[in-house]
Design an enzyme around this catalytic site. Structure first.
Site, PDB file in Angstrom:
ATOM      1  N   TYR A 142       0.824  -1.217   0.000  1.00  0.00           N
ATOM      2  CA  TYR A 142       0.000   0.000   0.000  1.00  0.00           C
ATOM      3  C   TYR A 142       0.855   1.262   0.000  1.00  0.00           C
ATOM      4  O   TYR A 142       0.444   2.298  -0.506  1.00  0.00           O
ATOM      5  CB  TYR A 142      -0.906   0.042   1.237  1.00  0.00           C
ATOM      6  CG  TYR A 142      -2.221  -0.662   1.078  1.00  0.00           C
ATOM      7  CD1 TYR A 142      -2.273  -2.032   0.864  1.00  0.00           C
ATOM      8  CD2 TYR A 142      -3.416   0.043   1.156  1.00  0.00           C
ATOM      9  CE1 TYR A 142      -3.479  -2.680   0.734  1.00  0.00           C
ATOM     10  CE2 TYR A 142      -4.628  -0.604   1.029  1.00  0.00           C
ATOM     11  CZ  TYR A 142      -4.659  -1.959   0.815  1.00  0.00           C
ATOM     12  OH  TYR A 142      -5.861  -2.598   0.684  1.00  0.00           O
ATOM     13  N   LYS A 187       2.976 -15.255   3.076  1.00  0.00           N
ATOM     14  CA  LYS A 187       3.182 -16.045   1.852  1.00  0.00           C
ATOM     15  C   LYS A 187       4.680 -16.335   1.786  1.00  0.00           C
ATOM     16  O   LYS A 187       5.374 -15.968   0.822  1.00  0.00           O
ATOM     17  CB  LYS A 187       2.670 -15.246   0.631  1.00  0.00           C
ATOM     18  CG  LYS A 187       2.621 -16.036  -0.659  1.00  0.00           C
ATOM     19  CD  LYS A 187       1.513 -17.068  -0.723  1.00  0.00           C
ATOM     20  CE  LYS A 187       1.592 -17.860  -2.006  1.00  0.00           C
ATOM     21  NZ  LYS A 187       0.629 -18.999  -2.065  1.00  0.00           N
ATOM     22  N   ASP A 219      -3.193 -18.129   1.180  1.00  0.00           N
ATOM     23  CA  ASP A 219      -4.213 -18.845   0.399  1.00  0.00           C
ATOM     24  C   ASP A 219      -4.887 -19.912   1.258  1.00  0.00           C
ATOM     25  O   ASP A 219      -6.111 -20.072   1.239  1.00  0.00           O
ATOM     26  CB  ASP A 219      -3.609 -19.450  -0.886  1.00  0.00           C
ATOM     27  CG  ASP A 219      -2.322 -20.231  -0.648  1.00  0.00           C
ATOM     28  OD1 ASP A 219      -1.738 -20.146   0.453  1.00  0.00           O
ATOM     29  OD2 ASP A 219      -1.899 -20.948  -1.581  1.00  0.00           O
ATOM     30  N   ASP A 243      -6.317  -6.694   4.359  1.00  0.00           N
ATOM     31  CA  ASP A 243      -7.450  -6.072   3.666  1.00  0.00           C
ATOM     32  C   ASP A 243      -8.393  -7.168   3.169  1.00  0.00           C
ATOM     33  O   ASP A 243      -9.602  -7.133   3.388  1.00  0.00           O
ATOM     34  CB  ASP A 243      -6.925  -5.234   2.493  1.00  0.00           C
ATOM     35  CG  ASP A 243      -8.043  -4.606   1.690  1.00  0.00           C
ATOM     36  OD1 ASP A 243      -8.989  -4.089   2.314  1.00  0.00           O
ATOM     37  OD2 ASP A 243      -7.989  -4.644   0.449  1.00  0.00           O
ATOM     38  N   ASP A 247     -12.171  -8.647   5.003  1.00  0.00           N
ATOM     39  CA  ASP A 247     -13.458  -8.678   4.297  1.00  0.00           C
ATOM     40  C   ASP A 247     -14.053 -10.078   4.352  1.00  0.00           C
ATOM     41  O   ASP A 247     -15.252 -10.262   4.585  1.00  0.00           O
ATOM     42  CB  ASP A 247     -13.280  -8.297   2.812  1.00  0.00           C
ATOM     43  CG  ASP A 247     -13.653  -6.840   2.549  1.00  0.00           C
ATOM     44  OD1 ASP A 247     -13.446  -6.011   3.455  1.00  0.00           O
ATOM     45  OD2 ASP A 247     -14.149  -6.546   1.442  1.00  0.00           O
TER      46      ASP A 247
HETATM   47  C1  IPM Z   1     -10.330  -0.985   3.853  1.00  0.00           C
HETATM   48  C2  IPM Z   1     -10.562  -0.461   2.463  1.00  0.00           C
HETATM   49  C3  IPM Z   1      -9.391   0.433   2.107  1.00  0.00           C
HETATM   50  C4  IPM Z   1      -8.152  -0.439   2.101  1.00  0.00           C
HETATM   51  C5  IPM Z   1      -9.519   1.191   0.785  1.00  0.00           C
HETATM   52  C6  IPM Z   1     -10.816   1.967   0.693  1.00  0.00           C
HETATM   53  C7  IPM Z   1      -8.339   2.097   0.563  1.00  0.00           C
HETATM   54  O1  IPM Z   1     -10.746  -1.487   1.564  1.00  0.00           O
HETATM   55  O2  IPM Z   1     -10.236  -0.166   4.787  1.00  0.00           O
HETATM   56  O3  IPM Z   1     -10.289  -2.195   4.004  1.00  0.00           O
HETATM   57  O4  IPM Z   1      -7.862  -1.102   1.093  1.00  0.00           O
HETATM   58  O5  IPM Z   1      -7.461  -0.471   3.104  1.00  0.00           O
HETATM   59 MG    MG Z   2     -10.859  -3.387   2.512  1.00  0.00          MG
END
Ligand code: IPM
Ligand code: MG
Length: 353
Positions: A142, A187, A219, A243, A247
């Site tokens: 990032y 990884k 993975d 990230d 999710d």
């Molecule tokens: C998160 C989001 C952010 C990230 C984006 C919006 C930059 O997906 O906070 O998880 O990738 O960190």
């Molecule tokens: Mg995210």
């Protein structure tokens, strides 16, 4: 005590949900005799519209001068066409990097009242899910060098050993306060940064002999999260893996609209935000679910102000509100009471005795 909080409502539903979290903070502060000093700051698309850039200097300065930041959400299709250098997401990265928030905590909990929304078979989540993803937030790909050349494009992932060490220590400390089980995800079969990650986590482990550590390739971790999520308690990983896995972990609980997050550094300062996005399609319509932001405010009280009982009180009020059947549209099911953003905020306030 005085709580100096910078509010960054941002875009889409951001202002709707932050307003409800503020009501809840006001209620808890009044009860506990605390003084709220709130300051609203521009960031994201809202700042692009008004100032031409996603993160004005004064936003970063004012955020720095406060004790904690409560953020709604940034971004939306309205700004899809702006150059990548000033996209709304840049505000988030600028705040994270500029404030030095290297430690991102993303709890993924299954609320028993919402268990029906969990996409996994019931027996896989029986007894509840409670995973804490600890994501490194200011390093890795990032923040690495990126660019284009005649042949293509590149992004670079690099980590200093000190960056790995400090996030690892945070994760070990959190694991000690939970079940003393840490899963470090990397990884290491491919990436040099991951080999350093794994070796460093092993070194840090010596200082936390009571914590059991597993190492998983990313993975495999992604697969295990849906195969047997209950094997996880604290997951420690680098920025981009975190990230993606956060999710996944949040969806596994079925409560993605419910989950808060904290971004911390070594002192008590932190930035708190829901993990969901700005949902521009329902912005300003009193439809958004404010609970993730309300729970983020609870994390703020816990981590930045050490107000544990106030934080507990908000979390219990949210559980009580769910138990009473209040549901915004995103979590509504047959037999439950459909309500809007403001009514949900009110219900949580009412549940605080
Ligand atoms: C998160 C989001 C952010 C990230 C984006 C919006 C930059 O997906 O906070 O998880 O990738 O960190
Ligand atoms: Mg995210």
């Amino acid at each position: 005590m005085e709580l100096r909080i910078a509010l960054v409502p941002g875009d889409g539903i951001g202002p709707d949900i932050v307003a409800q979290a503020v009501r809840v903070l006001e209620k808890v502060a009044a009860k506990g005799g605390h003084t709220l000093r709130l300051k609203s700051l521009l960031a994201g698309g809202a700042a692009i519209d008004e100032k031409g850039i996603p993160l004005p200097d004064e936003t970063l300065e004012e955020a720095r001068a406060s004790d904690a930041v409560l953020l709604g959400a940034v971004g939306g299709p309205k700004w899809d066409a702006v150059p990548s250098s000033i996209r709304p997401e840049k505000a988030l990265l600028g705040l994270r990097g500029g404030l030095g928030l290297f430690c991102n905590l993303r709890p993924a909990m299954l609320y028993s009242q919402l268990a029906g929304a969990c996409p996994l078979r019931r027996e896989l989540v029986e007894g509840g899910l409670d995973i804490m993803v600890v994501r490194e937030l200011t390093g890795g790909i990032y923040f690495g060098k990126r660019g284009r050349n005649d042949e293509g494009a590149f992004d670079t992932m690099s980590y200093k050993k000190t960056e790995i060490e400090r996030i690892a220590r945070k994760a070990f400390e959190i694991a000690q306060r939970r079940s003393c089980h840490l899963t470090s995800v990397d990884k290491a079969n491919i990436l040099e940064t991951s080999r350093l990650w794994r070796a460093t986590v092993e070194e840090v482990k010596a200082d936390y002999p009571d914590v059991r550590v597993d190492h998983l390739y990313v993975d495999n971790a992604a697969m295990q999260l849906v195969r047997n999520p209950k094997q996880f308690d604290v997951i420690l990983t680098e920025n981009m893996f975190g990230d993606i896995l956060s999710d996944e972990a949040s969806m596994v609980t079925g409560s993605i609209g419910m989950l808060p997050s904290a971004s911390l550094r070594s002192d008590s300062f932190g930035m708190y935000e829901p993990i969901h996005g700005s949902a521009p399609d329902i912005a300003g319509q009193d439809k958004a679910n404010p609970l993730a932001t309300i729970l983020s405010a609870a994390m703020m009280l816990r981590y930045s102000f050490n107000l544990t009982s106030e934080a507990d009180e908000i979390e219990q009020a949210v559980e009580k509100t769910l138990a009473e059947g209040w549901r915004t549209a995103d979590i509504w099911s047959e037999g439950m009471k459909l309500c809007g953003t403001a009514a949900m905020g009110q219900a949580v306030c009412d549940a605080i005795k």
